[in-house]
Design a protein around this motif. Structure first.
Motif, mmCIF file in Angstrom:
data_model
loop_
_atom_site.group_PDB
_atom_site.id
_atom_site.type_symbol
_atom_site.label_atom_id
_atom_site.label_comp_id
_atom_site.label_asym_id
_atom_site.label_seq_id
_atom_site.Cartn_x
_atom_site.Cartn_y
_atom_site.Cartn_z
ATOM 1 N N PRO A 12 14.012 48.250 10.293
ATOM 2 C CA PRO A 12 12.880 47.349 10.081
ATOM 3 C C PRO A 12 11.610 47.918 10.698
ATOM 4 C CG PRO A 12 14.798 46.136 10.880
ATOM 5 C CD PRO A 12 15.136 47.589 10.985
ATOM 6 N N ALA A 13 10.510 47.863 9.935
ATOM 7 C CA ALA A 13 9.256 48.454 10.404
ATOM 8 C C ALA A 13 8.065 47.546 10.117
ATOM 9 C CB ALA A 13 9.054 49.826 9.769
ATOM 10 N N GLY A 14 8.329 46.257 9.881
ATOM 11 C CA GLY A 14 7.221 45.341 9.655
ATOM 12 C C GLY A 14 7.456 44.477 8.438
ATOM 13 N N SER A 15 6.614 43.464 8.302
ATOM 14 C CA SER A 15 6.680 42.607 7.130
ATOM 15 C C SER A 15 5.278 42.100 6.819
ATOM 16 C CB SER A 15 7.645 41.438 7.347
ATOM 17 O OG SER A 15 7.234 40.667 8.447
ATOM 18 N N ALA A 16 5.110 41.565 5.620
ATOM 19 C CA ALA A 16 3.799 41.094 5.177
ATOM 20 C C ALA A 16 4.007 39.946 4.191
ATOM 21 C CB ALA A 16 3.017 42.231 4.517
ATOM 22 N N THR A 17 2.934 39.221 3.927
ATOM 23 C CA THR A 17 2.963 38.196 2.884
ATOM 24 C C THR A 17 1.759 38.398 1.983
ATOM 25 O OG1 THR A 17 1.726 36.660 4.293
ATOM 26 C CG2 THR A 17 4.126 36.483 4.346
ATOM 27 N N VAL A 18 1.814 37.803 0.814
ATOM 28 C CA VAL A 18 0.701 37.855 -0.136
ATOM 29 C C VAL A 18 0.324 36.424 -0.480
ATOM 30 C CG1 VAL A 18 0.005 38.502 -2.468
ATOM 31 C CG2 VAL A 18 1.336 40.106 -1.084
ATOM 32 N N ALA A 19 -0.907 36.056 -0.176
ATOM 33 C CA ALA A 19 -1.381 34.713 -0.513
ATOM 34 C C ALA A 19 -1.831 34.692 -1.977
ATOM 35 C CB ALA A 19 -2.532 34.330 0.407
ATOM 36 N N GLY A 20 -2.239 33.520 -2.425
ATOM 37 C CA GLY A 20 -2.761 33.421 -3.788
ATOM 38 C C GLY A 20 -1.652 33.475 -4.817
ATOM 39 N N GLY A 21 -1.992 33.991 -6.001
ATOM 40 C CA GLY A 21 -1.027 34.077 -7.086
ATOM 41 C C GLY A 21 -1.036 32.836 -7.954
ATOM 42 N N ASP A 22 -0.136 32.837 -8.926
ATOM 43 C CA ASP A 22 0.038 31.663 -9.774
ATOM 44 C C ASP A 22 0.817 30.609 -8.988
ATOM 45 O OD1 ASP A 22 -1.146 33.236 -11.684
ATOM 46 O OD2 ASP A 22 0.637 33.481 -12.925
ATOM 47 N N VAL A 23 0.623 29.340 -9.355
ATOM 48 C CA VAL A 23 1.351 28.250 -8.700
ATOM 49 C C VAL A 23 2.073 27.436 -9.764
ATOM 50 C CG1 VAL A 23 1.207 26.199 -7.243
ATOM 51 C CG2 VAL A 23 -0.300 28.151 -6.792
ATOM 52 N N LEU A 24 3.390 27.348 -9.612
ATOM 53 C CA LEU A 24 4.227 26.524 -10.476
ATOM 54 C C LEU A 24 4.535 25.236 -9.710
ATOM 55 C CD1 LEU A 24 6.148 26.156 -12.998
ATOM 56 C CD2 LEU A 24 7.924 27.206 -11.579
ATOM 57 N N THR A 25 4.014 24.117 -10.198
ATOM 58 C CA THR A 25 4.245 22.827 -9.545
ATOM 59 C C THR A 25 5.365 22.097 -10.270
ATOM 60 O OG1 THR A 25 1.940 22.691 -8.845
ATOM 61 C CG2 THR A 25 3.201 20.649 -8.827
ATOM 62 N N ILE A 26 6.373 21.677 -9.499
ATOM 63 C CA ILE A 26 7.570 21.058 -10.050
ATOM 64 C C ILE A 26 7.667 19.627 -9.540
ATOM 65 C CG2 ILE A 26 10.105 21.193 -10.146
ATOM 66 C CD1 ILE A 26 9.741 24.240 -9.489
ATOM 67 N N ASP A 27 7.846 18.692 -10.471
ATOM 68 C CA ASP A 27 8.079 17.295 -10.102
ATOM 69 C C ASP A 27 9.577 17.036 -10.228
ATOM 70 O OD1 ASP A 27 8.356 14.539 -9.911
ATOM 71 O OD2 ASP A 27 6.399 14.152 -10.845
ATOM 72 N N MET A 28 10.275 16.940 -9.081
ATOM 73 C CA MET A 28 11.725 16.829 -9.125
ATOM 74 C C MET A 28 12.184 15.473 -9.638
ATOM 75 S SD MET A 28 13.231 18.997 -5.924
ATOM 76 C CE MET A 28 14.892 18.850 -6.586
ATOM 77 N N THR A 29 11.304 14.465 -9.613
ATOM 78 C CA THR A 29 11.716 13.145 -10.108
ATOM 79 C C THR A 29 11.684 13.106 -11.640
ATOM 80 O OG1 THR A 29 9.457 12.371 -9.784
ATOM 81 C CG2 THR A 29 11.039 11.861 -8.052
ATOM 82 N N THR A 30 10.760 13.832 -12.256
ATOM 83 C CA THR A 30 10.662 13.809 -13.723
ATOM 84 C C THR A 30 11.136 15.111 -14.367
ATOM 85 O OG1 THR A 30 8.415 14.713 -13.765
ATOM 86 C CG2 THR A 30 8.631 12.325 -13.549
ATOM 87 N N GLY A 31 11.192 16.194 -13.564
ATOM 88 C CA GLY A 31 11.584 17.479 -14.129
ATOM 89 C C GLY A 31 10.438 18.232 -14.781
ATOM 90 N N SER A 32 9.235 17.653 -14.757
ATOM 91 C CA SER A 32 8.099 18.315 -15.406
ATOM 92 C C SER A 32 7.528 19.423 -14.513
ATOM 93 C CB SER A 32 7.006 17.292 -15.729
ATOM 94 O OG SER A 32 6.486 16.763 -14.522
ATOM 95 N N THR A 33 6.891 20.395 -15.152
ATOM 96 C CA THR A 33 6.287 21.508 -14.419
ATOM 97 C C THR A 33 4.884 21.773 -14.948
ATOM 98 O OG1 THR A 33 7.141 23.183 -15.964
ATOM 99 C CG2 THR A 33 8.537 22.629 -14.072
ATOM 100 N N GLU A 34 4.078 22.382 -14.083
ATOM 101 C CA GLU A 34 2.712 22.755 -14.466
ATOM 102 C C GLU A 34 2.384 24.070 -13.764
ATOM 103 O OE1 GLU A 34 -1.893 21.026 -14.041
ATOM 104 O OE2 GLU A 34 -0.245 20.130 -12.917
ATOM 105 N N THR A 35 1.768 25.007 -14.487
ATOM 106 C CA THR A 35 1.431 26.309 -13.900
ATOM 107 C C THR A 35 -0.081 26.480 -13.827
ATOM 108 O OG1 THR A 35 3.448 27.285 -14.795
ATOM 109 C CG2 THR A 35 1.743 28.809 -14.079
#
Length: 399
Positions: free
Chosen positions: A104-127
């Motif tokens: 192991p020599a480090g780690s990183a994250t990437v912010a931003g990007g596309d967002v997939l929103t999931i409604d677990m009560t209805t099953g609907s999604t939006e990107t």
């Protein structure tokens, strides 16, 4: 993050993103914005109609860029797809793990990007479409070295650009055996801390093997196209972890289960007739030991940032063939024993040896289904000790 050009030596140049730099992916797709690794081949994806499997196989668990370079600075520009659940706090950004010469020599994250929103009560999604971001690793030791960048195990990641301040070539295979593993979200990594800390990644590191992880969240369902993908993938060691998703989804009854297991194993064996093949039954999951599925989300704790699951099936229904984990464990033990009479390279492991009652007492399942980060490491160590040891079913040493 911005690129720093402190000196001529830090000048970064683009490295072509080719499939030859990728390990652990069975396919890659050229998208409008980059290279998308897939863990199932196009033929399998074409036969799939399930959105959950489509999402899981495009999340690059076990997929890594494997490079040989003198570079001291590397940048990987990506387009992540973040998942958001209505009513729940934001999920943490996916983690990119850096290994140099296997350490192991480090780690990183990437912010931003596309967002997939999931409604677990209805099953609907939006990107919602977003922008790319960059994981930057600097201060690497000078000199020629093996460098791996492990992609987030739980976040779809399109590779947009790779930049380095020295030439890059694909990392040699180093003669390690290839371990092909298929399982559920637990095998994909669920709540592991990072992509090298999923139980299969940990086990592979301890065993000194090359991982191809077909852990598919919610989708270890004995799909014939997954069996064909395994059949057609070169591998020296193979394991299949079967059970929890069949209960989660309440997908099949006992009458269909045994023939489906036989068919899955028959298909894998068509391409790997004598490869060591380990069938692993489910780890302990108290809600489903004797209660069938489906698994139902309990939304009452969602506002606290916790989702819990419960068994929605009636234990009395096992008489009519509904599956529980104990029923599945008994069947898998019977099937493997029957087949092993003609297949000396077929083995069985009770999943409770990886995570059992004593482990649950010490490290309970936070949502009653998925192990936490510490449990992933423990399961990886257990698996390596049981499977990859010299006298284990997937012994790494020897022919």
């Amino acid at each position: 993050m911005s690129t720093h050009h402190d000196s001529a030596h830090d000048e970064l140049t683009d490295v072509p993103l080719t499939g030859g730099l990728l390990r652990g992916a069975l396919d890659q797709e050229r998208t409008e914005r980059g290279l998308l690794p897939h863990r199932l081949p196009a033929r399998a994806r074409a036969q799939n109609t399930d959105a959950q499997l489509a999402m899981a196989e495009a999340q690059p668990s076990g997929v890594r860029l494997a490079l040989r370079t003198r570079a001291t600075v590397l940048e990987l520009e990506t387009l992540p797809t973040k998942r958001a659940y209505v009513g729940a706090p934001p999920r943490p950004d996916g983690v990119y793990d850096l290994l140099v010469d296997g350490s192991p020599a480090g780690s990183a994250t990437v912010a931003g990007g596309d967002v997939l929103t999931i409604d677990m009560t209805t099953g609907s999604t939006e990107t919602l479409t977003g922008s790319t971001g960059t994981a930057r690793f600097s201060g690497l030791a000078a000199g020629m070295k093996d460098v791996e960048i492990w992609l987030p195990h739980n976040e779809t990641t399109e590779l947009v650009a790779l930049r380095a301040n020295a030439p890059v070539e694909p990392m040699p295979t180093r003669g390690r055996k290839v371990w092909l593993h298929h399982g559920s979200s637990i095998s994909q990594g669920s709540d592991a801390a990072s992509p090298t800390a999923t139980w299969p990644a940990r086990a592979a590191a301890l065993g000194g093997v090359e991982l191809i992880n077909l852990g598919l969240g919610g989708s270890a369902l004995l799909d014939p196209f997954t069996a064909r993908a395994m059949r057609d993938t070169p591998a020296d060691l193979i394991s299949v972890k079967i059970g929890i998703n069949l209960v989660n989804t309440d997908l099949m009854r006992l009458r269909a289960f045994a023939p489906a297991v036989h068919g899955f194993l028959d298909t894998v064996r068509e391409g790997h007739p004598t490869t060591p093949l380990l069938v692993v039954s489910p780890v302990l999951c108290p809600i489903h030991e004797d209660a069938p599925g489906p698994s139902a989300p309990d939304f009452t704790t969602l506002g606290e940032g916790r989702l819990r699951f419960r068994a929605a099936g009636d234990p009395a229904e096992t008489a009519a063939g509904k599956l529980t984990l104990n029923v599945i464990r008994d069947e898998l033990a019977r099937i493997v024993k029957q087949r092993a009479a003609d297949d000396p390279h077929l083995y069985h492991l009770d999943g409770r040896e990886l995570y059992g009652e004593a482990d649950y007492a010490e490290l309970p399942l936070p949502d009653e289904l998925h192990p936490d980060a510490a449990t992933h490491l423990r399961m990886g160590e257990r698996f390596a000790g049981l499977a990859f040891a010299a006298d284990g079913p997937l012994a790494v040493t020897g022919d």
